[in-house]
Design a protein around this motif. Structure first.
Motif, PDB file in Angstrom:
ATOM      1  N   ALA A  81       0.832  -1.204   0.000  1.00 13.25           N
ATOM      2  CA  ALA A  81       0.000   0.000   0.000  1.00 13.25           C
ATOM      3  C   ALA A  81       0.868   1.255   0.000  1.00 13.25           C
ATOM      4  N   GLY A  82       0.505   2.212  -0.829  1.00 16.92           N
ATOM      5  CA  GLY A  82       1.269   3.460  -0.891  1.00 16.92           C
ATOM      6  C   GLY A  82       0.833   4.301  -2.069  1.00 16.92           C
ATOM      7  N   GLN A  96      -0.667  16.787   4.247  1.00 12.88           N
ATOM      8  CA  GLN A  96      -0.103  16.020   3.135  1.00 12.88           C
ATOM      9  C   GLN A  96       1.162  15.271   3.562  1.00 12.88           C
ATOM     10  N   ILE A  97       2.005  15.933   4.332  1.00  7.68           N
ATOM     11  CA  ILE A  97       3.247  15.303   4.783  1.00  7.68           C
ATOM     12  C   ILE A  97       2.943  14.142   5.722  1.00  7.68           C
ATOM     13  N   GLU A  98       2.055  14.374   6.687  1.00  7.61           N
ATOM     14  CA  GLU A  98       1.718  13.328   7.640  1.00  7.61           C
ATOM     15  C   GLU A  98       1.065  12.131   6.942  1.00  7.61           C
ATOM     16  N   ARG A  99       0.184  12.385   6.000  1.00  3.46           N
ATOM     17  CA  ARG A  99      -0.496  11.284   5.310  1.00  3.46           C
ATOM     18  C   ARG A  99       0.503  10.459   4.503  1.00  3.46           C
ATOM     19  N   ASN A 104       3.101   5.521   3.563  1.00  5.11           N
ATOM     20  CA  ASN A 104       4.233   4.882   2.883  1.00  5.11           C
ATOM     21  C   ASN A 104       5.300   4.344   3.825  1.00  5.11           C
ATOM     22  N   LEU A 105       5.367   4.873   5.039  1.00  9.34           N
ATOM     23  CA  LEU A 105       6.378   4.414   5.987  1.00  9.34           C
ATOM     24  C   LEU A 105       5.757   3.744   7.208  1.00  9.34           C
ATOM     25  N   ALA A 147      11.789  10.456   1.476  1.00 11.86           N
ATOM     26  CA  ALA A 147      12.019  10.242   2.909  1.00 11.86           C
ATOM     27  C   ALA A 147      11.424   8.912   3.350  1.00 11.86           C
ATOM     28  N   ALA A 148      10.220   8.613   2.885  1.00 10.44           N
ATOM     29  CA  ALA A 148       9.560   7.366   3.253  1.00 10.44           C
ATOM     30  C   ALA A 148      10.232   6.162   2.605  1.00 10.44           C
TER      31      ALA A 148
END
Length: 266
Positions: A81-82, A96-99, A104-105, A147-148
């Motif tokens: 999933a990602g 957006q960053i948190e989601r 993804n991580l 990053a993820a």
């Protein structure tokens, strides 16, 4: 007794192609997705069990994993999933960053953590996660996605040591462009006036890259190979574009490669 694979993000793209392939090879597939009742194509196949799973929902992760373990002996967990996120850091909202990081991580970490005691008790199992060539090298306007994906690559390599104590393997599949709806519903974008020239170059480049993309079915075949080859190998590059660009980075070095990417877009 047939082997069983647990797949996250099985409603489309690589997840769905992998479910198809493993089912055709005689495996039982536990296909998880946010809205399994809406799935019609996979529902026509035998030996596929559907369970609801939003990998950002910790309570649902625990309940779905427990339900899966009660139904079948799980042999492989495929963290797939990602989605993609493109945009300058300055353009992205906190949400957006948190989601992106949570999906993804953290989703990969929490699903894996939920299964570790089960695999440890039975002294065997395999975790395999979809990363990206974007987990090995970087492009402009993808910083949070990178990053993820970089994190999953490093985490998987580290996890191979502790999981190995219990005969549990962990692997990553790092594709290049996959011919799915990645640039549609699987890609979020953010724009900012101060980065417009870079956005224009990059977004048009992504469209051209997708035109040469490897099919989801071809990447799924590599997932099957990684699951069944018995190799002590963590990382699998997937697709000719990923192989070529990573080879170039190794040949000229990371700094020279970074400058080549910069000169291409800036």
């Amino acid at each position: 007794m047939a082997n069983t694979i647990f797949i996250t993000g099985a409603s489309s793209g690589l997840g769905k192609a992998t479910a198809h392939l493993f089912q055709s090879k005689g495996w039982h597939v536990i296909a998880t997705m946010r809205n399994p009742a809406q799935e019609q194509e996979l529902a026509q196949l035998q030996n596929i069990t559907f369970l609801p799973l939003d990998v950002t929902n910790m309570e649902q992760i625990n309940s779905t994993v427990a339900q899966a373990i009660a139904l079948h002996q799980i042999d492989v967990v495929f963290n797939n999933a990602g989605y993609g996120l493109m945009g300058a850091m300055e353009a992205l909202t906190e949400e957006q960053i948190e989601r992106q990081i949570n999906t993804n991580l953290m989703g990969v970490l929490w699903v894996t953590k939920a299964f570790i005691p089960y695999f440890r008790e039975k002294q065997g199992g395999l975790f395999i996660s979809t990363t990206s060539m974007g987990g090995l090298l970087a492009f402009p306007l993808h910083s949070i996605y990178h990053a993820a994906k970089f994190a999953i690559e490093g985490w998987s390599e580290s996890m191979s040591f502790e999981l190995g104590l219990h005969n549990i393997r962990i692997k990553t599949i790092a594709p290049g462009a996959i011919a799915t709806d990645f640039t549609g519903r699987s890609l979020a974008k953010a724009t900012h006036a101060e980065y417009q020239s870079l956005e224009d170059k990059l977004f048009s480049n992504v469209e051209a890259m997708m035109a040469q993309a490897t099919s989801a079915e071809q990447i799924a075949a590599l997932v099957y190979e990684a699951v069944t080859d018995g190799k002590d190998q963590v990382r699998y590059l997937a697709g000719p574009d990923a192989e070529a660009i990573y080879k170039r980075r190794l040949e000229i070095g990371s700094e020279a490669f970074r400058k080549e990417i910069r000169d291409q877009f800036i």
